[in-house]
Design a protein around this motif. Sequence first.
Motif, PDB file in Angstrom:
ATOM      1  N   ASN A 116       3.855  27.678  -7.179  1.00 30.94           N
ATOM      2  CA  ASN A 116       2.533  28.116  -6.733  1.00 30.94           C
ATOM      3  C   ASN A 116       1.409  27.243  -7.264  1.00 30.94           C
ATOM      4  O   ASN A 116       0.246  27.589  -7.156  1.00 30.94           O
ATOM      5  N   GLY A 168       5.630  25.811   4.219  1.00 29.81           N
ATOM      6  CA  GLY A 168       4.821  25.348   3.093  1.00 29.81           C
ATOM      7  C   GLY A 168       3.995  24.130   3.433  1.00 29.81           C
ATOM      8  O   GLY A 168       3.838  23.760   4.601  1.00 29.81           O
ATOM      9  N   LYS A 182       1.736  26.126  -1.406  1.00 28.86           N
ATOM     10  CA  LYS A 182       2.862  26.987  -1.044  1.00 28.86           C
ATOM     11  C   LYS A 182       4.034  26.115  -0.611  1.00 28.86           C
ATOM     12  O   LYS A 182       3.845  25.037  -0.029  1.00 28.86           O
TER      13      LYS A 182
END
Length: 326
Positions: free
Chosen positions: A140, A211, A188
């Motif tokens: 993250n 992502g 992400k």
Amino acid sequence: MYPNVNWIDEVYKKNSMLTNANINITGGGESMKYYISGSYYNQTGPYKVRNLNNYNPNLDFKRYDFRSNVDVNLSKTTSVQLNLTGMLVNSRYPGIGAGDLWYLAYATTPVAYPIQYPDGKWAGPLSGGGANPLNEVQNNGYSSEFKPIVQSVLTINQKLDAITEGLSAYARFSFDSYGEFNNRRSGKNDLWQATGRTPEGEFIFNQSRVGQQFLDYSKESFGQRVMYLEGNLNYDRTFNDHKIGGMFLYNMRNRLVSLAGDVVGSIPYRNQSLAGRINYGFRDKYLVEVNAGYTGSENFEKGNKFGLFPSASAGWVISMKIFLSL
């Protein structure tokens, strides 16, 4: 296909390292005294993460402290005090807050999904179906913070008995500086969810999240410096049964936000004041005191920046009565 994950054990280590070292030096004589200290503090993170994607998201907190106090007697009537303090904080944090991560690790069901699949894909739910706690702390992003802090106080004390007994004065100047510089990298990664197997026994995947290739970047900084000036003239003397005292004080405080976000925030905050006191005591039994303060602030409009605040008091120490002291 049938996971059973203890998220608390998978996210948190059994223990983590903490280091704290201190050194203190004191010395001096009649003319000078000094105290010097330094310390180092380091706390490493409790999370079971690795150095993936060219960064380590684990907590790392380092603090360096320094203090120096020096007192010098320049003469029988003059002394100087210099106090210096410095602190540097260098820290790194994962992209998810400690409270949010604890909640996910505690609340996520063990049978929801595995941490990763055998081919290295990170597992995750479909949209709105929760989160993979270890993935949240591992992939993250991270933030780094640097905080330099400096504080200083210089005081000069002067006895003025050569003018009249009981008269003394001091002048004091202090300078404080505080800064905070934050850099955040957030992003992400891809998440997948296995929905079945092929006839050959291979997993069938649905991509639950797409992502990004690179982490986003943001920064935030804050700084301020504070200057303070104070001068004091004090008188305290006893004549037989009479005790007379007086004080005159001036101080000024100026605070400037160095990295203000707008024009209004960049305007210095300033306070100034004059204060005086006269006190009289007779045999430590009857007491009278008169005070006055003339205080101003830049917060008020022109013509109303300063105000006068007088006060007076009188006292009788009843315990000094003869019949109470028997």
